[in-house]
Design a protein around this motif. Structure first.
Motif, PDB file in Angstrom:
ATOM      1  N   GLU A  17     -23.859  53.593 -86.571  1.00 17.59           N
ATOM      2  CA  GLU A  17     -23.945  54.492 -85.424  1.00 17.59           C
ATOM      3  C   GLU A  17     -22.619  55.230 -85.279  1.00 17.59           C
ATOM      4  OE1 GLU A  17     -25.485  52.702 -81.853  1.00 17.59           O
ATOM      5  OE2 GLU A  17     -26.421  51.087 -82.999  1.00 17.59           O
ATOM      6  N   ILE A  18     -22.688  56.545 -85.119  1.00 22.60           N
ATOM      7  CA  ILE A  18     -21.479  57.368 -85.017  1.00 22.60           C
ATOM      8  C   ILE A  18     -21.561  58.229 -83.769  1.00 22.60           C
ATOM      9  CG2 ILE A  18     -19.996  59.055 -86.170  1.00 22.60           C
ATOM     10  CD1 ILE A  18     -21.338  58.241 -88.814  1.00 22.60           C
ATOM     11  N   ASP A  19     -20.541  58.141 -82.935  1.00 23.50           N
ATOM     12  CA  ASP A  19     -20.479  58.920 -81.705  1.00 23.50           C
ATOM     13  C   ASP A  19     -19.660  60.177 -81.968  1.00 23.50           C
ATOM     14  OD1 ASP A  19     -20.335  59.921 -79.175  1.00 23.50           O
ATOM     15  OD2 ASP A  19     -19.643  58.073 -78.235  1.00 23.50           O
ATOM     16  N   LEU A  20     -20.296  61.340 -81.887  1.00 21.20           N
ATOM     17  CA  LEU A  20     -19.614  62.608 -82.144  1.00 21.20           C
ATOM     18  C   LEU A  20     -19.029  63.217 -80.875  1.00 21.20           C
ATOM     19  CD1 LEU A  20     -22.220  64.228 -84.582  1.00 21.20           C
ATOM     20  CD2 LEU A  20     -20.186  62.886 -85.146  1.00 21.20           C
ATOM     21  N   SER A  21     -19.093  62.494 -79.750  1.00 27.31           N
ATOM     22  CA  SER A  21     -18.631  63.020 -78.478  1.00 27.31           C
ATOM     23  C   SER A  21     -17.122  62.878 -78.337  1.00 27.31           C
ATOM     24  CB  SER A  21     -19.310  62.277 -77.320  1.00 27.31           C
ATOM     25  OG  SER A  21     -20.705  62.272 -77.490  1.00 27.31           O
ATOM     26  N   ILE A  22     -16.516  63.855 -77.715  1.00 25.82           N
ATOM     27  CA  ILE A  22     -15.087  63.789 -77.399  1.00 25.82           C
ATOM     28  C   ILE A  22     -14.962  63.271 -75.972  1.00 25.82           C
ATOM     29  CG2 ILE A  22     -12.951  65.087 -77.106  1.00 25.82           C
ATOM     30  CD1 ILE A  22     -13.974  67.065 -79.157  1.00 25.82           C
ATOM     31  N   GLY A  23     -14.375  62.113 -75.817  1.00 24.18           N
ATOM     32  CA  GLY A  23     -14.267  61.526 -74.487  1.00 24.18           C
ATOM     33  C   GLY A  23     -13.161  60.506 -74.448  1.00 24.18           C
ATOM     34  N   CYS A  24     -13.228  59.593 -73.478  1.00 25.99           N
ATOM     35  CA  CYS A  24     -12.190  58.563 -73.374  1.00 25.99           C
ATOM     36  C   CYS A  24     -12.281  57.635 -74.567  1.00 25.99           C
ATOM     37  CB  CYS A  24     -12.356  57.781 -72.075  1.00 25.99           C
ATOM     38  SG  CYS A  24     -13.904  56.883 -71.952  1.00 25.99           S
ATOM     39  N   GLN A  25     -11.125  57.189 -75.027  1.00 26.22           N
ATOM     40  CA  GLN A  25     -11.073  56.332 -76.207  1.00 26.22           C
ATOM     41  C   GLN A  25     -10.450  54.993 -75.835  1.00 26.22           C
ATOM     42  OE1 GLN A  25     -12.598  57.585 -78.649  1.00 26.22           O
ATOM     43  NE2 GLN A  25     -12.584  59.759 -78.143  1.00 26.22           N
TER      44      GLN A  25
END
Length: 344
Positions: free
Chosen positions: A6-14
């Motif tokens: 699973e890969i999250d392409l969203s830019i958000g909190c890390q």
């Protein structure tokens, strides 16, 4: 090794890996590097070589990833299945942890756009970063993944007595969110509702985690646990043999604090399971730096991380803090014998 990625392409909190505390001053200033489409394609290729035949992408509708088509073409070239989901709140634990029976950690993993790898989308414990290591090394070296795959030996508490235990271990993300321990019994599971008082929660006193008795004990509470990482609290009394007449700590106390913190981390891994309590001893220390004095009754927090292991020996790096102030740090070598595989 895995069936899907699973890969999250969203830019958000890390999320940050706890070992970031030990990075050099310059490297700690490095900006977050987002995965390029080529890096994501390489990641998918790595997953495919590990046995994965499915890719799951999360894409933020408000700020979609621009090169999704390239990833789609690459997945087709590898003859893998692709699922794409819109994902506005990618870190929302309640959305992920709605299923009681979930073994996702045994056949999948979750990667964010900054390269951090997690056991799953709902368990916010970093096990490595794709920018630094291959997916194979991360999954092979991860203690969290190893523990989850051996859940019947590692899960604590009432789950162990459940008739469904061999085929279910609740939701690990939910257990971590509610107890602070990713190996705790799931407090929301209907099967555990009559045994909630038997579930372990962090912070936890160290009394049953280490063999040292009260007079020689220099740590008090286990605060956090993670990937080869623990955070432990220490408060020494004026009567401690490690305290000088002026109330300050003896220099040898800092190494003992580090060693007992390591013992707490190891003892907790066996606590409330069927395993016998582990035993071991401090072999020595190196690069021990004491920057400032600390005193009895002051609250110290120890951040300790396993950096290497070979046979029954392990090397751990530790930082002793008073608030935000670093009091001491160094490396210790521990020998540990758990009666099974002689690994720390």
């Amino acid at each position: 090794m895995i069936e899907s990625i699973e890969i999250d392409l969203s830019i958000g909190c890390q999320h940050k890996h706890p070992f970031d505390h030990f990075l050099s001053h310059e490297s700690s200033k490095e900006q977050i590097k987002h995965l390029t489409s080529e890096k994501i394609k390489d990641l998918i290729t790595q997953a495919n070589k590990l046995g994965a035949n499915k890719v799951i992408l999360y894409n933020n509708l408000q700020k979609p990833y621009s090169d999704t088509s390239k990833i789609h073409d690459h997945v087709n070239e590898l003859k893998m299945t692709l699922d794409i989901f819109s994902n506005i709140a990618t870190r929302s634990l309640p959305q992920e942890c709605v299923v009681i029976e979930c073994f996702k950690h045994k056949f999948s993993c979750f990667v964010t756009l900054d390269g951090n790898v997690y056991p799953c989308k709902g368990l916010p414990l970093v096990i490595g970063n794709i920018h630094k290591h291959t997916l194979s090394k991360i999954l092979t070296d991860s203690e969290i993944i190893e523990n989850l795959k051996n859940h019947e030996s590692m899960i604590k508490g009432p789950c162990r007595k459940c008739d469904k235990f061999s085929d279910c271990y609740g939701c690990r993300g939910r257990a971590f969110a509610l107890t602070g321990d990713y190996l705790a019994s799931d407090p929301i599971c209907p099967e555990n509702q009559d045994s909630l008082d038997k579930i372990t929660y962090l912070p936890l006193p160290v009394d049953d985690l280490i063999p040292q008795k009260k007079g020689m004990r220099v740590v008090s509470t286990l605060l956090e646990i993670g990937e080869r990482f623990a955070k432990v609290e220490s408060v020494l009394s004026n009567k401690s043999p490690f305290v000088k007449k002026d109330g300050s700590l003896e220099e040898v106390a800092y190494m003992e604090i580090m060693a007992q913190s390591a013992a707490v981390m190891n003892g907790f891994s066996k606590f409330d399971t069927d395993a016998p309590p582990p035993s071991g001893f401090l072999v020595g220390g190196q690069k021990i730096h004491i920057y400032k004095k600390s005193y009895a009754k002051e609250k110290l927090v120890i951040e300790i991380y396993k950096t290497a292991r070979f046979g029954g020996f392990g090397i751990l790096t530790a930082i002793v803090k008073r608030g935000l102030e670093t009091i001491a740090q160094g490396e210790i070598k521990i020998y540990h014998d758990d009666g099974e595989n002689n690994e720390i």
